[in-house]
Design a protein around this motif. Structure first.
Motif, PDB file in Angstrom:
ATOM      1  N   VAL A   1     -17.917  34.100  15.051  1.00 35.00           N
ATOM      2  CA  VAL A   1     -17.307  35.285  15.658  1.00 35.00           C
ATOM      3  C   VAL A   1     -16.952  34.961  17.098  1.00 35.00           C
ATOM      4  O   VAL A   1     -17.772  34.401  17.844  1.00 35.00           O
ATOM      5  CB  VAL A   1     -18.266  36.496  15.614  1.00 35.00           C
ATOM      6  N   LEU A   2     -15.739  35.307  17.483  1.00 30.06           N
ATOM      7  CA  LEU A   2     -15.292  35.072  18.852  1.00 30.06           C
ATOM      8  C   LEU A   2     -14.889  36.386  19.499  1.00 30.06           C
ATOM      9  O   LEU A   2     -14.034  37.111  18.988  1.00 30.06           O
ATOM     10  CB  LEU A   2     -14.105  34.100  18.869  1.00 30.06           C
TER      11      LEU A   2
ATOM     12  N   VAL B   1     -21.892  33.210  17.680  1.00 31.89           N
ATOM     13  CA  VAL B   1     -21.051  34.191  18.374  1.00 31.89           C
ATOM     14  C   VAL B   1     -20.801  33.710  19.795  1.00 31.89           C
ATOM     15  O   VAL B   1     -21.747  33.467  20.552  1.00 31.89           O
ATOM     16  CB  VAL B   1     -21.714  35.583  18.381  1.00 31.89           C
ATOM     17  N   ASN B   2     -19.533  33.560  20.127  1.00 24.54           N
ATOM     18  CA  ASN B   2     -19.140  33.080  21.445  1.00 24.54           C
ATOM     19  C   ASN B   2     -18.049  33.971  22.030  1.00 24.54           C
ATOM     20  O   ASN B   2     -17.558  34.890  21.367  1.00 24.54           O
ATOM     21  CB  ASN B   2     -18.649  31.633  21.344  1.00 24.54           C
TER      22      ASN B   2
ATOM     23  N   GLY C   1      -9.522  25.992  23.031  1.00 26.10           N
ATOM     24  CA  GLY C   1     -10.874  26.461  23.314  1.00 26.10           C
ATOM     25  C   GLY C   1     -11.374  27.417  22.252  1.00 26.10           C
ATOM     26  O   GLY C   1     -12.531  27.357  21.826  1.00 26.10           O
ATOM     27  N   ALA C   2     -10.485  28.304  21.802  1.00 29.55           N
ATOM     28  CA  ALA C   2     -10.853  29.246  20.748  1.00 29.55           C
ATOM     29  C   ALA C   2     -11.184  28.514  19.456  1.00 29.55           C
ATOM     30  O   ALA C   2     -12.162  28.836  18.770  1.00 29.55           O
ATOM     31  CB  ALA C   2      -9.719  30.243  20.521  1.00 29.55           C
TER      32      ALA C   2
ATOM     33  N   ASN D   1     -18.916  23.043  14.235  1.00 30.98           N
ATOM     34  CA  ASN D   1     -19.854  22.539  15.243  1.00 30.98           C
ATOM     35  C   ASN D   1     -19.839  23.352  16.531  1.00 30.98           C
ATOM     36  O   ASN D   1     -20.186  22.848  17.601  1.00 30.98           O
ATOM     37  CB  ASN D   1     -19.529  21.077  15.559  1.00 30.98           C
ATOM     38  N   ALA D   2     -19.452  24.623  16.426  1.00 32.47           N
ATOM     39  CA  ALA D   2     -19.389  25.493  17.606  1.00 32.47           C
ATOM     40  C   ALA D   2     -20.763  25.656  18.249  1.00 32.47           C
ATOM     41  O   ALA D   2     -21.790  25.606  17.565  1.00 32.47           O
ATOM     42  CB  ALA D   2     -18.859  26.861  17.205  1.00 32.47           C
ATOM     43  N   PRO D   3     -20.787  25.882  19.548  1.00 33.27           N
ATOM     44  CA  PRO D   3     -22.048  26.255  20.198  1.00 33.27           C
ATOM     45  C   PRO D   3     -22.370  27.710  19.844  1.00 33.27           C
ATOM     46  O   PRO D   3     -21.738  28.300  18.971  1.00 33.27           O
ATOM     47  CB  PRO D   3     -21.720  26.098  21.687  1.00 33.27           C
TER      48      PRO D   3
END
Length: 302
Positions: free
Chosen positions: A147-148, A190-191, A222-223, A230-232
């Motif tokens: 989720v962004l 979630v970022n 970036g999105a 591998n998202a933070p």
């Protein structure tokens, strides 16, 4: 390693124009099936048309991708719930949600109508909450989700004439903080993206030279990273013109004023020490702040 989204299903809100459109196109180019959500309203949120969303769907189909259009108003929970159900029925899952939809109704706070304050908060904050709630259980059942949220320097740092927008944009960071913790056990990360880009939202705000240098194409990478496998987790990423930064809320070390001496005057006298940013630290969650205060009080009492 190349970041791909093969087999993934993404919902991008506000995807008919600007950043949302580029987010959606790039996800599709990298293999994702995409729901192009756009209410089709003007920049201030009035009106509505499916034309923009349908045009992006056609762009994706021309490059061999798969997409559907959806005209749900993100400020209406029933509509976004139906959108999630449609996406699940069509594609079988929902892996990615990019909360990008937004409106502007800028005025100084003294001149701002509270209806305009509420309208902006409803789209940016409640829209993000509604859309996330609509996909949350699906992601939990899958044990996978990305989720962004989308914030802004106006919320993080302040900007004249945008009290409604800034309040909503700071609030989505708080929403991220909660959901990043709650989603962790189900691999829901979630970022938040903090973009500055040349879109219809900024066309009469940013100088021409900056607009030319800050196309959405230089923000979307970036999105994509923030919704990748591998998202933070729980990161605020600033992005503009190919430049990226990380943003955090930090806190200075607690300064203890001895029992019996606590007063407004004592706080004033110690304020230089309290505001000593060289002692600042990041807190992973609220419990760490509690721990910092309790530890400081125990040391002072020893």
């Amino acid at each position: 390693m190349t970041i791909r989204f093969d087999g993934r299903v993404a919902i991008v809100t506000g995807a008919g124009n600007g950043l949302g459109r580029i987010h959606a196109l790039e996800l599709a180019k990298r293999g994702a099936k995409v729901v192009i959500n756009d209410f089709g309203g003007s920049r201030d949120g009035r009106g509505g048309s499916s034309d923009a969303a349908l045009a992006v769907v056609e762009e994706i189909r021309k490059i061999g991708g798969e997409a559907i259009a959806n005209g749900a108003n993100v400020a209406d929970f029933e509509q976004v719930t139906a959108m999630a159900e449609e996406a699940k029925a069509k594609f079988g899952r929902i892996d990615i949600l990019i909360n990008n939809a937004g409106i502007l109704r800028d005025k100084s706070f003294s001149k701002m109508d509270m209806a305009d304050f509420r309208a902006v908060v409803d789209v940016h904050l409640m829209g993000s909450a509604y859309c996330t709630k609509a996909v949350w259980d699906i992601m939990r059942e899958q044990n996978y989700g990305r989720v962004l949220m989308t914030t802004s320097a106006a919320g993080l740092f302040g900007n004249f004439g945008q009290a409604n927008y800034g309040a909503a944009k700071m609030a989505v960071v708080g929403l991220m903080n909660m959901l990043a913790i709650e989603g962790k056990k189900n691999d829901i990360r979630v970022n938040t993206l903090a973009p500055m880009a040349a879109t219809r939202m900024t066309e009469d705000i940013l100088p021409e030279a900056i607009l030319k240098a800050t196309g959405p194409e230089q923000v979307t990478p970036g999105a994509l990273f923030l919704v990748s496998e591998n998202a933070p987790n729980k990161v605020v990423l600033g992005a503009s013109g190919g430049a990226f930064s990380a943003v955090r809320i930090v806190e200075t070390a607690p300064v203890v004023i001895q029992a019996g001496a606590v007063s407004a005057e004592a706080v004033e006298a110690h304020f230089g020490q309290i505001e000593d940013w060289s002692t600042s630290a990041y807190r992973d969650d609220a419990n760490q702040q509690v721990h910092a205060f309790v530890t400081a009080m125990q040391r002072a009492a020893a």
